[in-house]
Design an enzyme around this catalytic site. Structure first.
Site, PDB file in Angstrom:
ATOM      1  N   HIS A  44       4.628  62.503 -41.467  1.00  0.00           N
ATOM      2  CA  HIS A  44       6.094  62.502 -41.313  1.00  0.00           C
ATOM      3  C   HIS A  44       6.765  62.578 -42.685  1.00  0.00           C
ATOM      4  CE1 HIS A  44       4.843  60.126 -37.609  1.00  0.00           C
ATOM      5  NE2 HIS A  44       5.568  61.083 -37.067  1.00  0.00           N
ATOM      6  N   GLU A 163       3.062  71.397 -37.709  1.00  0.00           N
ATOM      7  CA  GLU A 163       2.080  72.240 -37.013  1.00  0.00           C
ATOM      8  C   GLU A 163       1.054  71.384 -36.282  1.00  0.00           C
ATOM      9  OE1 GLU A 163       0.400  74.915 -39.895  1.00  0.00           O
ATOM     10  OE2 GLU A 163       2.129  76.244 -39.807  1.00  0.00           O
ATOM     11  N   ARG A 205      -0.927  57.721 -33.297  1.00  0.00           N
ATOM     12  CA  ARG A 205      -1.877  57.183 -32.319  1.00  0.00           C
ATOM     13  C   ARG A 205      -3.236  56.855 -32.940  1.00  0.00           C
ATOM     14  NH1 ARG A 205       1.034  60.922 -28.565  1.00  0.00           N
ATOM     15  NH2 ARG A 205       1.911  59.610 -26.929  1.00  0.00           N
TER      16      ARG A 205
HETATM   17  P1  AMP Z   1       5.984  62.335 -33.649  1.00  0.00           P
HETATM   18  O1  AMP Z   1       6.600  61.147 -34.268  1.00  0.00           O
HETATM   19  O2  AMP Z   1       4.537  62.182 -33.353  1.00  0.00           O
HETATM   20  O3  AMP Z   1       6.789  62.843 -32.480  1.00  0.00           O
HETATM   21  O4  AMP Z   1       6.036  63.489 -34.752  1.00  0.00           O
HETATM   22  C1  AMP Z   1       7.242  63.851 -35.350  1.00  0.00           C
HETATM   23  C2  AMP Z   1       7.026  65.106 -36.145  1.00  0.00           C
HETATM   24  O5  AMP Z   1       6.042  64.885 -37.149  1.00  0.00           O
HETATM   25  C3  AMP Z   1       6.504  66.276 -35.281  1.00  0.00           C
HETATM   26  O6  AMP Z   1       7.149  67.471 -35.688  1.00  0.00           O
HETATM   27  C4  AMP Z   1       5.040  66.279 -35.596  1.00  0.00           C
HETATM   28  O7  AMP Z   1       4.417  67.534 -35.403  1.00  0.00           O
HETATM   29  C5  AMP Z   1       5.051  65.883 -37.060  1.00  0.00           C
HETATM   30  N1  AMP Z   1       3.742  65.346 -37.446  1.00  0.00           N
HETATM   31  C6  AMP Z   1       3.032  64.376 -36.831  1.00  0.00           C
HETATM   32  N2  AMP Z   1       1.848  64.194 -37.451  1.00  0.00           N
HETATM   33  C7  AMP Z   1       1.811  65.071 -38.475  1.00  0.00           C
HETATM   34  C8  AMP Z   1       0.832  65.375 -39.490  1.00  0.00           C
HETATM   35  N3  AMP Z   1      -0.339  64.765 -39.554  1.00  0.00           N
HETATM   36  N4  AMP Z   1       1.134  66.343 -40.393  1.00  0.00           N
HETATM   37  C9  AMP Z   1       2.328  67.000 -40.343  1.00  0.00           C
HETATM   38  N5  AMP Z   1       3.279  66.756 -39.410  1.00  0.00           N
HETATM   39  C10 AMP Z   1       3.020  65.807 -38.484  1.00  0.00           C
END
Ligand code: AMP
Length: 298
Positions: A44, A163, A205
């Site tokens: 993030h 991605e 997760r």
């Molecule tokens: P989430 O909080 O899981 O809904 O993710 C929020 C944003 O962060 C989404 O656009 C995800 O694809 C991105 N994201 C989550 N994990 C990663 C990662 N390891 N690398 C890059 N972006 C990520």
């Protein structure tokens, strides 16, 4: 932390706005938006830093969206770490965090919101590939619903997605293309996946994984590397997919899917092509992990 240190930290954090109500977003219209569900990590942070470096004030939304979780998924136990998230956003250079309540996002209640989400016309990439759409049939309804609401509220000029969730990224890109006039000049930026040293893609997760499961979780990135080598070697797609599944199974992972697809539509392909995407979802004793990588042909 002693009282003095607390005060200094409080002063420091005060530079970043904390917004709970959509009306307070008005001065930040044309911002760069980074939508998240919180429990933030370096993946993030990379999105926020990329957005900051593009020069607009950055708003990070932190909202665990109930409508994208199905009954029996981890909505109630999804990690909530607001204090740490605040610090990460501040350090990464965000101008504001937006932390709406469920009530503010869905004033008619979650049941009504679920019913509304089910009526949305989704882009084809949210319904045809039979990847996340097959495994989590209501998921992209909730994702499109909440992201559209966030776009309406923030009116961003740019939005940043990882991605890591490749099908989600493609769904959002197509939703924005289709609804062009609704969010005027909005540009969606795709950001690369950030990984742990052992290759595991960072994810909120991952904290569900026991220490001994971490080794087996490496099966995902190993299977993706295998797909990349297969592409370079000009291997047949079906054989490459079989090998990906073999690597995953060797790591005690239960495979939901392990496929190589067209980069735009995410539909099956017969041969590797530029930007072909290997995509995996697999479970380790109830913890579901997803990952993907580009694998162009030789
Ligand atoms: P989430 O909080 O899981 O809904 O993710 C929020 C944003 O962060 C989404 O656009 C995800 O694809 C991105 N994201 C989550 N994990 C990663 C990662 N390891 N690398 C890059 N972006 C990520």
């Amino acid at each position: 932390m002693n009282g003095g240190q607390e005060r200094i930290k409080g002063e420091y954090l005060r530079h970043m706005q904390i917004i709970e109500h959509a009306e307070s977003l008005a001065p930040l219209h044309a911002c760069a938006l980074v939508p998240t569900m919180g429990a933030l990590h370096a993946g993030h942070a990379s999105l926020i830093q990329r957005a900051v470096s593009d020069g607009r004030p950055v708003v990070v939304s932190l909202f665990v969206n109930p409508t994208q979780f199905a009954v029996g998924e981890d909505f109630s136990k999804y990690p909530r770490t607001l204090e740490a998230d605040r610090e990460l956003c501040q350090t990464a250079g965000a101008a504001a965090i937006f932390i709406p309540s469920v009530q503010a996002m869905y004033p008619r209640g979650v049941e009504a919101a679920n019913a509304e989400a089910a009526t949305l016309q989704l882009p084809l990439v949210a319904t045809q590939p039979k990847l996340e759409d097959a495994q989590r049939p209501t998921h992209f309804c909730g994702v499109c619903q909440v992201v559209a609401k966030l776009f309406d509220m923030c009116q961003p000029a740019a939005a940043y997605f990882g991605e890591k969730d490749f099908q989600q990224l493609r769904v959002i890109q197509d939703m924005v293309r289709r609804e062009g006039a609704r969010w005027k000049e909005l540009v969606v930026h795709a950001c690369p996946t950030i990984r742990e040293n052992d290759g595991l893609a960072m994810s909120s997760r991952n904290r569900y994984l026991q220490a001994n499961q971490r080794t087996n979780a490496q099966g995902l990135s190993r299977a993706l590397m295998f797909a990349q080598e297969s592409a370079r070697a000009g291997m047949d797609i079906v054989a490459a997919e079989n090998e990906m599944r073999r690597v995953l199974t060797q790591h005690q992972l239960e495979v939901d899917y392990a496929v190589i697809r067209a980069p735009e539509t995410l539909l099956p392909i017969e041969k590797f092509q530029p930007g072909s995407r290997a995509l995996i979802a697999a479970r380790l004793e109830g913890v579901r992990l997803i990952d993907n990588a580009s694998c162009s042909g030789a």
